[in-house]
Write an enzyme that holds these catalytic residues in place. Sequence first.
Site, PDB file in Angstrom:
ATOM      1  CE1 TYR A  14      40.198 -29.725  -8.508  1.00 24.76           C
ATOM      2  CE2 TYR A  14      42.469 -29.783  -9.276  1.00 24.76           C
ATOM      3  CZ  TYR A  14      41.533 -29.413  -8.334  1.00 24.76           C
ATOM      4  OH  TYR A  14      41.927 -28.703  -7.222  1.00 24.76           O
ATOM      5  CB  SER A  36      48.764 -25.515  -4.456  1.00 22.58           C
ATOM      6  OG  SER A  36      47.516 -25.677  -3.805  1.00 22.58           O
ATOM      7  CD  GLN A  66      47.181 -21.509  -2.204  1.00 21.04           C
ATOM      8  OE1 GLN A  66      47.581 -22.672  -2.194  1.00 21.04           O
ATOM      9  NE2 GLN A  66      45.999 -21.156  -1.764  1.00 21.04           N
ATOM     10  CB  THR A 124      44.072 -18.325  -2.144  1.00 23.72           C
ATOM     11  OG1 THR A 124      45.235 -18.513  -2.960  1.00 23.72           O
ATOM     12  CG2 THR A 124      42.836 -18.400  -3.023  1.00 23.72           C
ATOM     13  CE  LYS A 150      45.959 -17.315  -7.597  1.00 19.81           C
ATOM     14  NZ  LYS A 150      44.575 -17.791  -7.796  1.00 19.81           N
ATOM     15  CG  HIS A 162      40.071 -19.816  -7.476  1.00 13.91           C
ATOM     16  ND1 HIS A 162      40.568 -19.520  -6.235  1.00 13.91           N
ATOM     17  CD2 HIS A 162      40.352 -21.127  -7.676  1.00 13.91           C
ATOM     18  CE1 HIS A 162      41.106 -20.605  -5.703  1.00 13.91           C
ATOM     19  NE2 HIS A 162      40.991 -21.594  -6.563  1.00 13.91           N
ATOM     20  NE  ARG A 174      39.891 -24.576 -10.490  1.00 16.40           N
ATOM     21  CZ  ARG A 174      39.776 -25.826 -10.949  1.00 16.40           C
ATOM     22  NH1 ARG A 174      39.516 -26.036 -12.221  1.00 16.40           N
ATOM     23  NH2 ARG A 174      39.906 -26.849 -10.125  1.00 16.40           N
TER      24      ARG A 174
END
Length: 384
Positions: free
Chosen positions: A24, A106, A127, A155, A254, A278, A281
């Site tokens: 991950y 996050s 975030q 994001t 972002k 990212h 990803r």
Amino acid sequence: MKAASVIDYRKLARARLPRFLFEYIDGGSYAEVTLKRNIADLEAVALRQRVLRDVSTIDLATRLFGQDLAMPVALAPIGLAGMNARRGERQAVRAAEKAGIPFTLSTVSACALAEVAEAAAKPFWFQLYMIRDRGFMKDLLAEAASLGCPTLMFTVDMPVPGSRYRDYRSGLAGAPGLKGSVRRTLQAMMRPRWAWDVGVNGRPHALGNVAPVLGPNTGLEDFFAWMRNNFEPNVGWHDIEWIRAHWNGSIVIKGILDADDARLAAESGADGIVVSNHGGRQLDGTLSSARALPPIADKVGGRMTILADGGIRSGLDVVRMLALGADGVLLGRAWAYALAAGGEAAITHMLDLVRAEMNVAMALTGTTRIADIDRSIVHDLSPS
């Protein structure tokens, strides 16, 4: 093995984490073309070596979004990071504070905002994703503001989750029910140190900020199902106005890879952007951050603060990104690897390595202040 670089910490993380967690952190989407480009294109940026200059005093200090930083680096937001070591985000925020840089929590962290705030002596960054439940978003923003978070990283490159083959192969995604749970448990049993540190002593195993909306459904499959169903695909530039209406601090967008989007970000009133794909990803086959950065800097440099991430594995890479036009960089996988390898102490050591590598890179390019780093120290602006 004693780590001498971020690459060493990656090896240590791989040896310590269950497979589904390492993949991950480490993986990208589809064939991982962009993931590889992030590293290769940054490595290919050639710096001009300059000699016979007074580099006896090198100053890495800078100022971003009204904060004085010891170096132009921040820890990027990483989902599930707290599963890499016991209450991992708490350890990371302490390491960032010791290094004199920001930590970014996050939305989908293991530790909730309030728990991280308890471990922090100073405000940290937060975030946020665009989520369909605006009431939930409003509550998160209000909580982050009440805890003193000065900067919001919004994001925008995840209207839908990317297709990450490694997560399916490892059993993290696409393996619901008992079969998936047993598969992950077996992987955890093969890593007894992690199983004791995180699996037993690192509870509760829940996504702190998202727990109120997940309710009793706290399994990994429940989390991924929630992401698929709740990330907002109908996000637009007008949503920046909604964010601003509920947030008084700095706003950083972002996920910018296009110069025209950078211009729109500046026109939206955002305080900064992160040039980012990212970490490779999301959309595979895009430009690397290193290639996307120079035209974006040409378009909006001086109008807003520009951060960048993607492929940064050393202090030398930090200097490269600054030379290409960034005002600061985000370290993502670097701190996740270190956290998995040795917790707070390892993150502290990794940041010490980055600082030392920046000092060497600056000395050998004849620069002594962050403001001195620009394209004049770059020999080749066309990485290949």
